[in-house]
Scaffold this active site. Structure first.
Site, PDB file in Angstrom:
ATOM      1  N   GLU A 253      12.268  66.643   4.254  1.00 44.78           N
ATOM      2  CA  GLU A 253      11.133  67.486   4.636  1.00 44.78           C
ATOM      3  C   GLU A 253      10.178  66.718   5.548  1.00 44.78           C
ATOM      4  OE1 GLU A 253      10.236  68.658   0.636  1.00 44.78           O
ATOM      5  OE2 GLU A 253      12.108  69.785   0.616  1.00 44.78           O
TER       6      GLU A 253
ATOM      7  N   GLU B  24      20.976  63.437  -0.119  1.00 45.13           N
ATOM      8  CA  GLU B  24      20.456  64.783  -0.328  1.00 45.13           C
ATOM      9  C   GLU B  24      20.847  65.669   0.840  1.00 45.13           C
ATOM     10  OE1 GLU B  24      16.645  63.189  -2.746  1.00 45.13           O
ATOM     11  OE2 GLU B  24      16.425  64.917  -1.463  1.00 45.13           O
TER      12      GLU B  24
ATOM     13  N   ASN C 263      10.314  64.629  -8.127  1.00 47.31           N
ATOM     14  CA  ASN C 263       9.511  64.770  -6.909  1.00 47.31           C
ATOM     15  C   ASN C 263       8.770  66.101  -6.949  1.00 47.31           C
ATOM     16  OD1 ASN C 263       8.481  64.821  -4.332  1.00 47.31           O
ATOM     17  ND2 ASN C 263      10.444  65.175  -3.316  1.00 47.31           N
TER      18      ASN C 263
ATOM     19  N   GLY D 203      13.556  68.038  -7.323  1.00 46.91           N
ATOM     20  CA  GLY D 203      12.306  68.616  -6.841  1.00 46.91           C
ATOM     21  C   GLY D 203      11.847  69.739  -7.758  1.00 46.91           C
TER      22      GLY D 203
ATOM     23  N   HIS E  57      12.232  61.417   3.298  1.00 46.00           N
ATOM     24  CA  HIS E  57      12.675  62.686   2.708  1.00 46.00           C
ATOM     25  C   HIS E  57      12.967  63.675   3.850  1.00 46.00           C
ATOM     26  CE1 HIS E  57      12.697  66.442   0.493  1.00 46.00           C
ATOM     27  NE2 HIS E  57      12.917  65.708  -0.591  1.00 46.00           N
TER      28      HIS E  57
ATOM     29  N   SER F 191      18.958  70.686  -5.512  1.00 46.22           N
ATOM     30  CA  SER F 191      19.078  71.770  -6.500  1.00 46.22           C
ATOM     31  C   SER F 191      19.680  71.317  -7.825  1.00 46.22           C
ATOM     32  CB  SER F 191      19.900  72.922  -5.920  1.00 46.22           C
ATOM     33  OG  SER F 191      19.230  73.460  -4.814  1.00 46.22           O
TER      34      SER F 191
ATOM     35  N   LYS G 284       6.629  67.220  -4.954  1.00 42.80           N
ATOM     36  CA  LYS G 284       6.331  67.727  -3.603  1.00 42.80           C
ATOM     37  C   LYS G 284       4.887  68.260  -3.528  1.00 42.80           C
ATOM     38  CE  LYS G 284      11.159  68.938  -2.974  1.00 42.80           C
ATOM     39  NZ  LYS G 284      12.113  69.567  -2.120  1.00 42.80           N
TER      40      LYS G 284
ATOM     41  N   GLY H 226      13.355  78.384  -4.710  1.00 43.17           N
ATOM     42  CA  GLY H 226      14.411  78.929  -5.572  1.00 43.17           C
ATOM     43  C   GLY H 226      15.457  77.849  -5.807  1.00 43.17           C
TER      44      GLY H 226
HETATM   45  C1  PEP Z   1      14.172  66.956  -3.286  1.00 38.21           C
HETATM   46  O1  PEP Z   1      12.982  67.016  -3.503  1.00 38.21           O
HETATM   47  O2  PEP Z   1      14.625  66.075  -2.586  1.00 38.21           O
HETATM   48  C2  PEP Z   1      15.074  67.942  -3.879  1.00 38.21           C
HETATM   49  C3  PEP Z   1      16.311  67.600  -4.042  1.00 38.21           C
HETATM   50  O3  PEP Z   1      14.532  69.146  -4.228  1.00 38.21           O
HETATM   51  P1  PEP Z   1      15.217  70.285  -5.132  1.00 38.21           P
HETATM   52  O4  PEP Z   1      15.642  69.635  -6.406  1.00 38.21           O
HETATM   53  O5  PEP Z   1      14.141  71.289  -5.314  1.00 38.21           O
HETATM   54  O6  PEP Z   1      16.393  70.821  -4.371  1.00 38.21           O
END
Ligand code: PEP
Length: 246
Positions: A92, A161, A6, A228, A90, A207, A8, A170
């Site tokens: 976000e 998630e 993803n 992500g 998602h 992450s 984003k 980060g």
């Molecule tokens: C995500 O995009 O749902 C995600 C898990 O992002 P990241 O891997 O950056 O934590």
């Protein structure tokens, strides 16, 4: 094993094209299904560049087909530019764009109607975790689809998630695989009880990096990861694919 990348709003058009061209040169193990989710601005071009074996996915889609909906892109439009998958709900979108469980359910239904496989994201915030509401929140998020629309459910993905584990540029807080195992057991139990006949694939996101991806893949029921930040760097994406191939 699935690796959903993803991107984003991390990559602009040129950067997305550059990474898609790199992916076209990767040698990807047959047991890994890479699914790429660029931003809408690069979606059609990236979809054209990706090798056939790589899945094409949008980061979101609207449930209405056409009309006066400024800024929205419908599932029909995503399908027309080659998408096979779409991320729905998602965290976000839920937190920053105030999407409700009912709206997420409408998107799931529209995705199925247009022959897209939706990747539903569910997860609790840090506050919900700390106040003992995790189970309730997950049941509401899952129930608005797998209970309320039980009869309409088709093949899909559920990506757990925890919002507190998602990185913001980060690296977020690490979800321990043993804690994930407990939550996964509950999620899989509820979903399979609701729709025993339907093919539902379970993923983890939060992450995930080349260093920790294998620890998540050892958790029961986890068929892949949604990544992500780490998926937006050529070297890290390649390292994730290599780790999954072992
Ligand atoms: C995500 O995009 O749902 C995600 C898990 O992002 P990241 O891997 O950056 O934590």
């Amino acid at each position: 094993m699935y690796l959903v990348a993803n991107w984003k709003m991390y990559l602009d058009f040129d950067e997305s094209i550059e990474l898609a061209e790199c992916i076209a040169q990767f040698s990807i193990s047959k047991n890994t299904a890479l699914i790429v989710c660029p931003s809408d601005i690069a979606l059609a071009d990236v979809n054209r560049l990706l090798p056939k074996s790589v899945g094409r996915c949008a980061q979101d889609g609207y449930w209405i087909e056409k009309g006066a909906y400024t800024g929205a892109v419908s599932m029909e439009m995503l399908k027309a530019v080659g998408c096979e998958y779409v991320i729905v709900g998602h965290s976000e979108r839920r937190s920053q764009f105030h999407e409700t469980n009912e709206q997420v359910a409408k998107k799931m239904l529209a995705a199925w109607e247009w022959g897209l496989k939706p990747i539903l994201c569910v997860g609790e915030t840090r506050e919900e975790l700390e106040t003992g509401k995790r189970s309730h929140v997950l049941r509401e998020q899952l129930g608005s689809i797998f209970v309320d629309h039980k009869k309409e459910v088709k093949e899909c993905f559920v990506s757990y998630e925890p919002v507190w584990a998602i990185s913001r540029g980060g690296v977020g807080q690490h979800c321990e695989p043993r804690d994930l195992a407990v939550v996964m057991q509950d999620i899989v139990g509820w979903v399979c009880e609701c729709v025993p006949e339907v093919d539902v694939h379970f993923l983890y996101g939060g992450s995930v990096t080349p260093e920790n991806v294998c620890s998540y893949m050892t958790v029961d029921h986890v068929e892949g990861v949604l990544v992500g930040a780490a998926s937006t760097y050529k070297e890290k994406l390649q390292a994730l694919l290599e780790a999954l191939a072992q």
